[in-house]
Design a protein around this motif. Structure first.
Motif, PDB file in Angstrom:
ATOM      1  N   LEU A 132       1.995   6.742  -8.261  1.00 49.24           N
ATOM      2  CA  LEU A 132       1.181   6.230  -7.170  1.00 49.24           C
ATOM      3  C   LEU A 132       1.173   7.253  -6.047  1.00 49.24           C
ATOM      4  CD1 LEU A 132       2.567   2.604  -7.220  1.00 49.24           C
ATOM      5  CD2 LEU A 132       0.297   3.328  -7.952  1.00 49.24           C
ATOM      6  N   PRO A 133       0.082   7.341  -5.300  1.00 47.18           N
ATOM      7  CA  PRO A 133       0.047   8.325  -4.199  1.00 47.18           C
ATOM      8  C   PRO A 133       1.061   7.955  -3.124  1.00 47.18           C
ATOM      9  CG  PRO A 133      -1.877   6.891  -4.135  1.00 47.18           C
ATOM     10  CD  PRO A 133      -1.133   6.568  -5.397  1.00 47.18           C
ATOM     11  N   ARG A 134       1.659   8.965  -2.521  1.00 52.38           N
ATOM     12  CA  ARG A 134       2.613   8.751  -1.430  1.00 52.38           C
ATOM     13  C   ARG A 134       1.886   8.895  -0.104  1.00 52.38           C
ATOM     14  NH1 ARG A 134       8.073   8.540  -1.870  1.00 52.38           N
ATOM     15  NH2 ARG A 134       8.257   9.476   0.182  1.00 52.38           N
ATOM     16  N   PHE A 135       2.383   8.212   0.888  1.00 51.77           N
ATOM     17  CA  PHE A 135       1.871   8.340   2.248  1.00 51.77           C
ATOM     18  C   PHE A 135       2.695   9.405   2.954  1.00 51.77           C
ATOM     19  CE2 PHE A 135       2.170   7.365   6.728  1.00 51.77           C
ATOM     20  CZ  PHE A 135       0.836   7.291   7.082  1.00 51.77           C
ATOM     21  N   ASN A 145       0.857  -1.189   0.000  1.00 52.62           N
ATOM     22  CA  ASN A 145       0.000   0.000   0.000  1.00 52.62           C
ATOM     23  C   ASN A 145       0.894   1.241   0.000  1.00 52.62           C
ATOM     24  OD1 ASN A 145       0.792   0.613   2.711  1.00 52.62           O
ATOM     25  ND2 ASN A 145      -0.859  -0.640   3.526  1.00 52.62           N
ATOM     26  N   ALA A 146       0.305   2.407   0.023  1.00 53.65           N
ATOM     27  CA  ALA A 146       1.073   3.655  -0.088  1.00 53.65           C
ATOM     28  C   ALA A 146       2.086   3.801   1.043  1.00 53.65           C
ATOM     29  CB  ALA A 146       0.124   4.852  -0.119  1.00 53.65           C
ATOM     30  N   ARG A 147       1.681   3.521   2.257  1.00 54.46           N
ATOM     31  CA  ARG A 147       2.604   3.660   3.391  1.00 54.46           C
ATOM     32  C   ARG A 147       3.761   2.669   3.269  1.00 54.46           C
ATOM     33  NH1 ARG A 147       1.434   2.855   9.781  1.00 54.46           N
ATOM     34  NH2 ARG A 147       3.413   3.701  10.495  1.00 54.46           N
ATOM     35  N   ARG A 149       6.628   0.163  -6.737  1.00 54.95           N
ATOM     36  CA  ARG A 149       5.253  -0.074  -7.180  1.00 54.95           C
ATOM     37  C   ARG A 149       4.562  -0.997  -6.170  1.00 54.95           C
ATOM     38  NH1 ARG A 149       3.687   3.548 -10.615  1.00 54.95           N
ATOM     39  NH2 ARG A 149       2.164   2.130 -11.493  1.00 54.95           N
ATOM     40  N   THR A 150       3.296  -1.269  -6.392  1.00 52.55           N
ATOM     41  CA  THR A 150       2.561  -2.128  -5.461  1.00 52.55           C
ATOM     42  C   THR A 150       3.078  -3.558  -5.460  1.00 52.55           C
ATOM     43  OG1 THR A 150       0.893  -2.621  -7.144  1.00 52.55           O
ATOM     44  CG2 THR A 150       0.435  -0.780  -5.641  1.00 52.55           C
ATOM     45  N   ARG A 169       4.997   1.340   0.541  1.00 53.02           N
ATOM     46  CA  ARG A 169       5.882   1.759  -0.553  1.00 53.02           C
ATOM     47  C   ARG A 169       6.852   2.836  -0.089  1.00 53.02           C
ATOM     48  NH1 ARG A 169       1.048   1.892  -3.223  1.00 53.02           N
ATOM     49  NH2 ARG A 169       1.222   4.113  -3.546  1.00 53.02           N
ATOM     50  N   HIS A 170       6.342   3.768   0.682  1.00 50.92           N
ATOM     51  CA  HIS A 170       7.172   4.850   1.222  1.00 50.92           C
ATOM     52  C   HIS A 170       8.274   4.273   2.123  1.00 50.92           C
ATOM     53  CE1 HIS A 170       8.077   8.889   2.676  1.00 50.92           C
ATOM     54  NE2 HIS A 170       8.014   8.427   3.910  1.00 50.92           N
TER      55      HIS A 170
END
Length: 170
Positions: A166-169, A66-68, A94-95, A70-71
């Motif tokens: 992709l959105p970042r957390f 998920n976004a978190r 990426r995911t 990935r960060h």
């Protein structure tokens, strides 16, 4: 593929690794045989029954970031490079897979292993991965980039050709 001695290293490596269970043999995206993983060897063509057989052998569900997560993985990769004094030229998490371009005076396998182990520890410390979940597929891809144009082409691929951001957390 070119032979080189222990004192000669490419300008950079394109290192790619996948999440556990997200890219199985027989998948429509093609894959490489572990036994015949030699440059120029044909890839395994799509074979739904092979993919289904591989899916039945998974020890747990495929792992998607998920976004978190990935960060955290990106930060862990940056930490490896900082700690080991590698030059990180590009990273794209990426995911279901990670692409990096790294310059270092070592062979690529320790770099790949460092990325995976640092990322796994960071995800577990953050409480985002339990102890019995294997987050990464076996090994990964390590492509040697010997020429500046190869590095530039790989950079464009990693940074510009991976689909929408992709959105970042935060």
């Amino acid at each position: 593929m070119r032979d080189f001695d222990d004192n000669e290293f490419p300008l950079a490596y394109l290192i790619t690794f996948c999440r556990y269970g997200t890219w199985l043999h027989g998948d429509e995206r093609l894959s490489m045989s572990r036994k015949q993983n030699i440059f120029g060897t044909p890839r395994i063509e799509p074979r739904p029954r092979l993919q289904q057989a591989e899916a039945r052998q998974l020890k747990h569900s495929p792992v998607i970031l998920n976004a978190r997560q990935r960060h955290i993985v990106e930060d862990a990769i940056r930490d490896v490079c900082l700690h080991r004094t590698y030059l990180l030229r590009a990273v794209h998490v990426r995911t279901n897979h990670v692409h990096t371009i790294v310059s270092a005076m070592v062979k690529p396998e320790p770099i790949l292993n460092g990325f995976k182990s640092y990322s796994t520890r960071a995800l577990r410390r953050a409480g985002l991965l339990n102890e019995d979940t294997q987050p990464w597929a076996r090994h990964g891809s390590t492509i040697y980039l010997w020429k500046e144009r190869d590095v530039a082409t790989a950079m464009a691929y990693v940074l510009l050709e991976q689909g929408g951001e992709l959105p970042r957390f935060d």
